[in-house]
Design a protein around this motif. Structure first.
Motif, mmCIF file in Angstrom:
data_model
loop_
_atom_site.group_PDB
_atom_site.id
_atom_site.type_symbol
_atom_site.label_atom_id
_atom_site.label_comp_id
_atom_site.label_asym_id
_atom_site.label_seq_id
_atom_site.Cartn_x
_atom_site.Cartn_y
_atom_site.Cartn_z
ATOM 1 N N ALA A 89 62.614 40.648 20.166
ATOM 2 C CA ALA A 89 62.146 39.419 20.821
ATOM 3 C C ALA A 89 61.383 38.551 19.825
ATOM 4 C CB ALA A 89 61.253 39.778 22.013
ATOM 5 N N ALA A 90 60.562 39.195 18.979
ATOM 6 C CA ALA A 90 59.820 38.433 17.980
ATOM 7 C C ALA A 90 60.778 37.768 16.999
ATOM 8 C CB ALA A 90 58.852 39.346 17.232
ATOM 9 N N GLY A 91 61.945 38.349 16.817
ATOM 10 C CA GLY A 91 62.946 37.762 15.935
ATOM 11 C C GLY A 91 63.723 36.639 16.609
ATOM 12 N N GLY A 92 63.421 36.387 17.882
ATOM 13 C CA GLY A 92 64.043 35.253 18.554
ATOM 14 C C GLY A 92 65.232 35.609 19.429
ATOM 15 N N LEU A 93 65.502 36.897 19.596
ATOM 16 C CA LEU A 93 66.619 37.288 20.463
ATOM 17 C C LEU A 93 66.083 37.763 21.799
ATOM 18 C CD1 LEU A 93 69.210 39.484 18.504
ATOM 19 C CD2 LEU A 93 69.467 37.155 19.361
ATOM 20 N N ASN A 94 66.913 37.681 22.816
ATOM 21 C CA ASN A 94 66.534 38.275 24.086
ATOM 22 C C ASN A 94 66.403 39.792 23.883
ATOM 23 O OD1 ASN A 94 67.378 39.715 26.742
ATOM 24 N ND2 ASN A 94 66.767 37.655 27.376
ATOM 25 N N PRO A 95 65.286 40.395 24.346
ATOM 26 C CA PRO A 95 65.056 41.816 24.030
ATOM 27 C C PRO A 95 66.117 42.765 24.577
ATOM 28 C CG PRO A 95 63.444 41.002 25.625
ATOM 29 C CD PRO A 95 64.168 39.803 25.089
ATOM 30 N N PHE A 96 66.904 42.301 25.532
ATOM 31 C CA PHE A 96 67.893 43.203 26.129
ATOM 32 C C PHE A 96 69.226 43.168 25.394
ATOM 33 C CE2 PHE A 96 64.663 42.081 29.161
ATOM 34 C CZ PHE A 96 64.128 43.339 29.353
ATOM 35 N N LEU A 97 69.235 42.432 24.275
ATOM 36 C CA LEU A 97 70.415 42.468 23.405
ATOM 37 C C LEU A 97 70.242 43.567 22.360
ATOM 38 C CD1 LEU A 97 70.998 38.637 23.053
ATOM 39 C CD2 LEU A 97 72.145 40.277 24.544
ATOM 40 N N PHE A 98 69.302 44.466 22.675
ATOM 41 C CA PHE A 98 69.002 45.599 21.800
ATOM 42 C C PHE A 98 69.475 46.889 22.462
ATOM 43 C CE2 PHE A 98 66.061 49.165 21.340
ATOM 44 C CZ PHE A 98 66.254 49.453 19.995
ATOM 45 N N HIS A 99 69.981 47.816 21.658
ATOM 46 C CA HIS A 99 70.311 49.127 22.207
ATOM 47 C C HIS A 99 69.872 50.204 21.234
ATOM 48 C CE1 HIS A 99 72.168 51.653 25.194
ATOM 49 N NE2 HIS A 99 72.708 52.371 24.228
ATOM 50 N N MET A 100 69.458 51.343 21.802
ATOM 51 C CA MET A 100 68.878 52.388 20.966
ATOM 52 C C MET A 100 69.717 53.654 21.030
ATOM 53 S SD MET A 100 64.920 53.199 20.835
ATOM 54 C CE MET A 100 64.228 54.392 19.729
ATOM 55 N N VAL A 101 69.839 54.317 19.892
ATOM 56 C CA VAL A 101 70.605 55.555 19.809
ATOM 57 C C VAL A 101 69.643 56.678 19.432
ATOM 58 C CG1 VAL A 101 72.668 56.628 18.856
ATOM 59 C CG2 VAL A 101 72.414 54.145 18.772
ATOM 60 N N ASN A 102 69.702 57.757 20.161
ATOM 61 C CA ASN A 102 68.766 58.861 19.934
ATOM 62 C C ASN A 102 69.403 59.907 19.022
ATOM 63 O OD1 ASN A 102 67.006 61.004 20.101
ATOM 64 N ND2 ASN A 102 66.796 60.918 22.322
ATOM 65 N N ILE A 103 69.093 59.826 17.731
ATOM 66 C CA ILE A 103 69.679 60.822 16.816
ATOM 67 C C ILE A 103 68.621 61.778 16.281
ATOM 68 C CG2 ILE A 103 71.659 59.424 16.125
ATOM 69 C CD1 ILE A 103 70.091 58.903 13.464
ATOM 70 N N ARG A 104 67.423 61.719 16.844
ATOM 71 C CA ARG A 104 66.402 62.667 16.420
ATOM 72 C C ARG A 104 66.284 63.783 17.467
ATOM 73 N NH1 ARG A 104 60.090 61.114 15.629
ATOM 74 N NH2 ARG A 104 60.156 61.499 17.867
ATOM 75 N N GLU A 105 65.714 63.482 18.644
ATOM 76 C CA GLU A 105 65.593 64.504 19.685
ATOM 77 C C GLU A 105 66.956 65.078 20.067
ATOM 78 O OE1 GLU A 105 63.883 61.830 19.443
ATOM 79 O OE2 GLU A 105 61.849 62.068 20.194
ATOM 80 N N HIS A 106 67.996 64.225 20.036
ATOM 81 C CA HIS A 106 69.309 64.680 20.503
ATOM 82 C C HIS A 106 70.255 65.091 19.369
ATOM 83 C CE1 HIS A 106 69.070 62.835 24.799
ATOM 84 N NE2 HIS A 106 67.972 63.460 24.441
ATOM 85 N N ALA A 107 69.804 64.982 18.136
ATOM 86 C CA ALA A 107 70.699 65.424 17.053
ATOM 87 C C ALA A 107 69.941 66.174 15.960
ATOM 88 C CB ALA A 107 71.497 64.253 16.486
ATOM 89 N N SER A 108 69.184 65.447 15.127
ATOM 90 C CA SER A 108 68.663 66.128 13.935
ATOM 91 C C SER A 108 67.747 67.301 14.278
ATOM 92 C CB SER A 108 67.932 65.143 13.029
ATOM 93 O OG SER A 108 66.718 64.722 13.616
ATOM 94 N N TRP A 109 66.991 67.187 15.361
ATOM 95 C CA TRP A 109 66.038 68.252 15.682
ATOM 96 C C TRP A 109 66.688 69.451 16.370
ATOM 97 C CZ3 TRP A 109 61.112 65.240 17.726
ATOM 98 C CH2 TRP A 109 60.350 64.836 16.607
ATOM 99 N N VAL A 110 67.884 69.263 16.902
ATOM 100 C CA VAL A 110 68.452 70.360 17.705
ATOM 101 C C VAL A 110 69.686 70.992 17.070
ATOM 102 C CG1 VAL A 110 67.510 69.669 19.933
ATOM 103 C CG2 VAL A 110 69.647 68.644 19.121
ATOM 104 N N HIS A 111 70.106 70.471 15.928
ATOM 105 C CA HIS A 111 71.292 71.055 15.313
ATOM 106 C C HIS A 111 70.959 71.643 13.942
ATOM 107 C CE1 HIS A 111 73.205 69.505 18.698
ATOM 108 N NE2 HIS A 111 73.304 68.251 18.319
ATOM 109 N N THR A 112 71.815 72.529 13.492
ATOM 110 C CA THR A 112 71.519 73.235 12.246
ATOM 111 C C THR A 112 72.580 72.983 11.180
ATOM 112 O OG1 THR A 112 72.578 75.117 13.299
ATOM 113 C CG2 THR A 112 70.187 75.130 13.247
ATOM 114 N N ASP A 113 73.665 72.312 11.584
ATOM 115 C CA ASP A 113 74.748 72.062 10.638
ATOM 116 C C ASP A 113 74.739 70.574 10.313
ATOM 117 O OD1 ASP A 113 78.128 73.112 10.336
ATOM 118 O OD2 ASP A 113 77.346 71.142 9.763
ATOM 119 N N ARG A 114 74.470 70.263 9.034
ATOM 120 C CA ARG A 114 74.302 68.869 8.641
ATOM 121 C C ARG A 114 75.560 68.048 8.893
ATOM 122 N NH1 ARG A 114 70.865 65.586 5.472
ATOM 123 N NH2 ARG A 114 72.013 64.279 4.014
ATOM 124 N N ALA A 115 76.717 68.618 8.601
ATOM 125 C CA ALA A 115 77.963 67.871 8.794
ATOM 126 C C ALA A 115 78.163 67.567 10.278
ATOM 127 C CB ALA A 115 79.141 68.669 8.246
#
Ligand SMILES: Cc1cc2nc3c(=O)[nH]c(=O)nc-3n(C[C@H](O)[C@H](O)[C@H](O)COP(=O)(O)OP(=O)(O)OC[C@H]3O[C@@H](n4cnc5c(N)ncnc54)[C@H](O)[C@@H]3O)c2cc1C
Lengths: 678, 185
Positions: A89-115
Motif C-alpha cells: 500500500a505504501a508503494g501505491g498499490l491496493n494492498p489486496f493485490l498482494f499474495h503471500m506464499v508460506n515456504i517457511r512453516e510449510h516447507a523449509s522447517w518441516v522438510h529434510t530434503d533440500r531438493a
C-alpha cells in the motif's frame, strides 16, 4: 469492477529468512524458476523481506517496474501478511493485490530434503503467481469501535487489567463468578520471594476496583452469551441472586451475627473447607464488593434452594430499615455492549485425589498447598496456628513437589510456581510451628528475580531438600519411631538410597490446571485451547496476550501457569492491547466478505446456511442479498450456492481454481545445478 | 559437488496431495508443526481458506481432475468452528461427495477430511505422513491420463461407428439387453 485488461505485471520476492528458509530451500533457484513464468516482471531473492530494506525494495520496484501485483514467498501469512500488505500500500498499490506464499512453516522447517523442499517451494510460488494474476482491488470498510471493555474473572489478572483500563478513562465491566473478586491471591498469607503480605498488596487494588467510577463490578455472575465481532460485542451476563440487594447492603454484617444459626455450621469455601460459615455470610473480611450473600442450599428460609419462608428471619430484623435482604430476588440477565474482551479466568489446582498413593482423603493430616495457605494465614481458620485436623501440632512436615506436574500419568507440564510456593510454605510453616521441614523435589526451579536467593535462604534456615519423587505416603510403621506417623517412602536420588521419613503432616504441592469449564468458556469467546487445555495465544512470542479472535485478549493463569509478577505484567499487556484497539476509534474490516452475483436465481438455498443471518432475500429482485456488515467471511454460502452465484472477496472461485491448477500443472524439472549460489 | 553429466533420472513416483486448510485451526496447526520443527513428507500442497465450509466439492474434483492423487481437507473440531458450524456443512458435503467418488471408482482413502485444532501440530504431521503412505500404496490416480485414454477410446469408437454406419447406412438401431452373467454361488 473486475477488469483484467491491463497487462499483469507481477513482482516476486523470495525471502531467505536468514538461514531459516535458505538452508533448506534454494532461494536463488526458486527466483530463477518463477522469473520465467508468464506475467512475472521480476523475481528476486533477499535475506530478510520483512526488514525495512526488504519492504523498501518492494516499494521501489513497484514504481520502477510498474508492478501491479506483488507475491512474497516467506513465512506464514498469519505472521506477516499485514506487514507486506502495508508495504504494498505504501508503494501505491491496493494492498489486496498482494499474495503471500508460506515456504517457511510449510516447507523449509518441516522438510529434510533440500531438493524436495525447493521443488515444493517452486510449486507453491507458481500457484500463487497464477492466483495473484486474478487478484482484484478491494476497498476496506471502516467500522467504529465501542470503547467499553469486558473483563472476565476478577483474580489479580482481571483486577489489574480492569484498573489499568479504568484509569485510562475506559468503562470496564468486570464479571466475577464468585461472590468476591481476589481469585487465588486473596487466599495467600505471604507471597514469594519477598514474603510481603498478600492481603496488604491486594486489598487496596480490590477496593480501588469497587470504588472506581469507570468500573462496573458484577460478582456472583456469569457470561452466558457473546455475539458480534471485534469492536462491537454484545454480551449477556447472568447475575445470580445473592438474596441481598447490593445497593442497600452496607456490609455491616449485623445479619451474620443475628442469623438463626448461632454457630457457623457449613464448610467455608474460602477457607478450603477448613473453617465453617453461616448460611448468610461474606466470603472473607476484605471481600469486594462488601456485600453479604445467602446460600439458599442451607438457609432455613429455603428448602434445597426453594423459598419456603419458614425461618424467623432474624437476619431481616437485624438489617432493619436498610431492608437489604430480599428473599424474592431472581436471577437476572443483563446485556452490555463492548469493543474488546479480556479473559482472565485463572486456573484450578490439580485434584489430588487423582494420586491416591499420597493419601489425601485417607489420612487427615495430608493437606493441599492451598489448604496450608489458609492454615498459615493469620485470618485463616486457625488464626495462623498450625493445628492439624486431629488437633495435634506437627514436629515434622513433608512437602511433596510436582503433584500433578511433570508427570506423564497426570499432567506433563511444569506448573512453574510450585517450587517457589513450596519453599514459601516451608519457611512459613517452620516459622509458625518450629517443625522440621522436608521438601521432596525433582528439580528446584527458581528462575526469577530473587528466587534462587530465596532457595539459598531456605537452605540456610535448615529446611531439608531431598531429591526424589515420593513413591507413597503410608501410616504403616516398620519401627517404633514411625508409630502414629505418616511415613514418606522415597528414593533419594542424590544419595542413591530408598528412605522412609516419618512426619506428622504432609503438604501436596499441587500443580496448576485449566478450569473444568475451560472448553465451554473457550467456545463462548471463540478462542482455542492448547493441548493441555489452557487458552491459546495468537503467537507464543509475538502475540502472547492476543487470541485468534480479534478483540479478545487473555491474561494470567488461564493462558498457562505463572506467578503473580508475570500475571500482572501480562494483564497490563492485555489492557494495553485493548487500549490500542479502542483508541484507534475504528477498525479496518478484512474485506473477505461474500457477495451475490447478478445471476442469482433466487433459490434461497443459502439463506439458512449463514450462522450470522447476514443473507436476506429481496422480494423485488427475487435475489439473495448479503449484508456485508454482518458477514464474517467464512464462505460457506459460496461453496453451497448451486449456481455458483455467490462470490467471496479474496477467495473467489477463479482464484482458488487457478491456485489448484498452479499446484498441479507439470512439476518443474528436477533443477539442474545453477552456477555457484552462496 | 560434481555436476552430473547426464540429466538425473526421473525421481521415483510419489503422490501429490492438495490440501484445503481452514485459516483458524488446521492452517494454524500446520504453522505450529513448522514452528515446532516437526518433519513430514513434502507431498502436501496447502491452499488456505477461511473455513472448511468454503471447500466447494468442485475444488476437490478439480484437484483430482488436474492430477492430484489425493485431497486433504482440514477443519476445526466439531463444535469449535470459528464460524460456528462451517465444519458441519463441510462434513455433510463430504459424505455426499464420498458416495459419488465411490461410484466413480475413486477409493475413499484418496479424499480425506480431518479435524485438526490449532494446537495439534503433531496431528498435521501424523495425518500427512499417513496419507502419503496410503496413497503411495494405492499408486497414481492419474485422472488426466485416464481422461486422455477415455477420450482416445471415444474417438476410436466414434471412428469405428462412422465406418460401420457407412457400411450399412439403413441400419435401424435396435437395443439388446446386455447379457447378464449369473455366477453360480
Ligand atoms: C498454593 C499456591 C500458592 C501460590 N503462591 C504464590 C506466591 O506466593 N507468589 C506468586 O507470585 N504466585 C503464587 N501462586 C500463583 C498465583 O496464584 C497465580 O499467579 C495467580 O493467582 C494468577 O492470577 P489469575 O488472576 O490469573 O488467576 P486466579 O487467581 O485463578 O483468578 C481467576 C479469577 O477468575 C474467576 N473466574 C474463573 N472462571 C470464571 C468465569 N468463567 N467467569 C467469571 N469469573 C471466573 C475466578 O473465580 C477467580 O476469581 C500460587 C499458587 C498456588 C496454587
Amino acid at each position: 469492477m473486475v477488469s483484467l485488461k491491463p497487462e499483469i505485471r507481477i513482482g516476486f520476492y523470495v525471502c531467505h529468512c536468514g538461514h531459516n528458509i535458505a538452508s533448506m530451500v534454494d532461494c536463488a533457484d526458486v527466483a530463477a524458476y518463477v522469473g520465467q513464468l508468464p506475467g512475472v516482471v521480476l523475481a528476486r531473492d533477499y535475506k530478510y523481506m520483512c526488514s525495512d530494506p526488504g519492504q523498501e525494495l518492494i516499494q521501489k520496484d513497484i514504481a520502477e517496474f510498474g508492478l501491479n501485483r506483488v507475491v512474497v514467498a516467506s513465512c506464514s501469512p498469519l505472521l506477516h501478511e499485514h506487514t507486506f500488505r502495508a508495504a504494498v500500500a505504501a508503494g501505491g498499490l491496493n494492498p489486496f493485490l498482494f499474495h503471500m506464499v508460506n515456504i517457511r512453516e510449510h516447507a523449509s522447517w518441516v522438510h529434510t530434503d533440500r531438493a524436495a523442499a525447493t521443488a515444493k517451494a517452486k510449486v507453491l510460488a507458481r500457484a500463487a503467481i497464477r492466483r495473484a494474476a486474478l487478484a482484484r482491488e478491494l476497498p476496506q470498510r471502516q467500522i467504529p469501535i465501542n470503547p467499553g471493555v469486558l473483563v472476565v474473572g476478577g483474580g489479580i489478572a482481571g483486577i489489574h487489567a480492569a484498573l489499568t483500563l479504568a484509569e485510562a478513562g475506559k468503562h470496564v465491566w468486570l464479571i466475577e463468578r464468585e461472590a468476591s473478586i481476589g481469585g487465588h491471591m486473596a487466599k495467600f498469607d505471604k507471597t514469594f520471594p519477598t514474603l510481603d503480605c498478600a492481603a496488604c498488596i491486594l486489598t487496596p487494588k480490590m477496593s480501588a476496583v469497587g470504588a472506581h467510577p469507570n468500573i462496573t463490578l458484577w460478582s456472583h455472575s456469569d457470561v452466558v452469551q457473546v455475539d458480534g465481532y471485534v469492536g462491537n460485542y454484545t454480551v449477556k451476563v447472568r447475575r445470580r441472586p445473592r438474596y441481598v440487594n447490593e445497593e442497600l447492603c452496607t456490609g455491616c454484617q449485623e445479619c451474620i451475627g443475628n442469623c438463626i444459626y448461632k454457630e457457623p455450621k457449613f464448610p467455608d469455601e474460602f477457607n478450603e473447607g477448613l473453617g465453617k460459615r453461616k448460611p448468610i455470610h461474606i466470603p472473607f473480611p476484605q471481600a469486594t464488593p462488601q456485600v453479604v450473600l445467602i446460600d439458599p442450599q442451607v438457609c432455613l428460609n429455603f428448602k434445597r434452594g426453594v423459598l419456603t419462608d419458614r425461618c424467623k428471619k432474624t437476619c431481616v430484623e437485624a438489617c432493619g430499615d436498610r431492608k437489604a435482604i430480599d428473599f424474592t430476588q431472581k436471577e437476572e440477565t443483563k446485556e452490555i455492549q463492548v469493543g474488546a474482551i479480556i479473559v482472565a479466568t485463572g486456573f484450578k489446582p490439580f485434584d489430588v485425589r487423582r494420586v491416591p498413593q499420597y493419601g489425601y482423603g485417607t489420612y487427615p493430616n495430608v493437606y493441599t498447598a492451598l489448604e496450608v495457605e489458609r492454615l498459615v494465614n493469620a485470618s485463616g481458620p486457625t488464626a495462623g496456628e498450625i493445628v492439624l485436623r486431629d488437633g495435634r501440632r506437627p514436629s515434622a512436615i513433608a512437602i511433596i513437589h510436582c503433584v500433578g506436574s511433570r508427570d506423564k500419568k497426570t499432567n506433563r507440564w511444569c506448573s512453574r510456581v510450585c517450587c517457589m510456593y513450596s519453599m514459601k510454605l516451608a519457611h512459613l510453616l517452620k516459622e509458625h510451628s518450629g517443625a522440621e521441614l522436608y521438601n521432596f523435589y525433582i528439580d528446584i526451579r527458581a528462575p526469577g528475580k530473587g528466587y534462587e536467593e530465596f532457595y539459598d535462604k531456605l537452605n540456610e534456615e535448615g529446611v531439608h531438600f531431598i531429591r526424589g519423587r515420593v513413591g507413597e505416603v503410608t501410616d504403616w510403621a516398620m519401627i517404633p519411631e514411625e508409630e502414629g506417623k505418616l511415613v514418606i517412602r522415597v528414593e533419594d536420588t542424590l544419595a542413591g538410597v530408598v528412605r522412609r521419613i516419618p512426619v506428622d503432616m504432609v503438604v501436596l504441592a499441587t500443580g496448576l490446571e485449566p478450569h473444568a469449564d475451560a472448553q465451554a468458556v473457550r467456545r463462548l469467546f471463540n478462542m482455542s485451547c492448547g493441548t493441555e487445555g489452557f487458552f491459546l495465544e495468537r503467537h507464543p512470542k509475538l502475540a502472547p496476550v492476543s487470541t485468534f479472535t480479534d478483540g479478545v485478549y487473555i491474561a494470567g493463569c488461564c493462558q498457562g501457569p505463572r506467578d503473580i509478577p508475570d500475571t500482572v505484567a501480562q494483564a497490563g499487556a492485555a489492557a494495553a492491547e485493548a487500549l490500542a484497539l479502542i483508541d484507534r476509534g475504528h477498525i479496518l474490516q478484512e474485506p473477505n466478505t461474500a457477495h451475490v452475483l447478478a445471476d442469482c436465481s433466487g433459490c434461497k438455498s443459502c439463506l439458512p446456511l449463514c450462522p450470522y443471518t447476514a443473507i436476506g432475500f429481496d422480494e423485488a429482485t427475487h435475489q439473495a442479498v448479503i449484508n456485508e456488515a454482518l458477514c464474517k467471511g467464512c464462505g460457506t454460502c459460496v461453496a453451497a450456492c448451486p449456481s455458483g452465484s455467490i462470490g467471496q472477496h479474496l477467495f473467489e472461485d477463479d482464484e482458488v481454481f487457478s491456485e489448484i491448477e498452479g499446484l498441479l500443472t507439470a512439476d518443474p524439472e528436477p533443477t539442474p545445478a545453477l552456477a555457484a549460489t552462496p | 559437488m560434481n555436476a552430473p553429466a547426464q540429466p538425473p533420472a526421473a525421481p521415483p513416483w510419489t503422490p501429490r496431495i492438495v490440501a484445503f486448510f481452514c485459516n483458524w485451526c488446521t492452517y494454524t496447526a500446520a504453522d505450529l508443526a513448522g514452528v515446532s520443527r516437526l518433519k513430514y513428507a513434502p507431498n502436501v500442497r496447502v491452499i488456505r481458506l477461511m473455513c472448511s465450509g468454503r471447500v466447494d466439492p468442485q475444488f476437490i474434483l478439480e484437484a483430482l481432475r488436474r492430477g492430484a492423487d489425493g485431497v486433504l481437507i482440514g477443519g476445526c473440531h466439531p463444535g469449535d468452528c470459528h464460524y460456528v458450524e462451517g465444519n458441519y456443512k463441510m462434513l455433510r458435503r463430504f459424505g455426499l461427495l464420498q458416495r459419488m467418488l465411490a461410484d466413480l471408482g475413486i477409493p475413499p482413502a484418496r479424499v480425506r477430511l480431518e479435524w485438526i485444532s490449532a494446537a495439534e501440530g503433531e496431528r498435521v504431521k501424523a495425518v500427512i505422513n499417513d496419507m502419503t503412505r496410503q496413497l503411495q500404496a494405492l499408486g497414481p490416480l492419474d485422472l488426466p491420463g485416464k481422461f486422455a485414454d477415455w477420450d482416445a477410446e471415444i474417438a476410436d469408437l466414434a471412428a469405428t461407428l462412422q465406418t460401420e454406419s457407412a457400411k450399412e447406412p439403413e441400419a435401424t438401431h435396435t437395443w439388446e439387453p446386455p447379457k447378464v452373467l449369473v455366477q453360480p454361488q
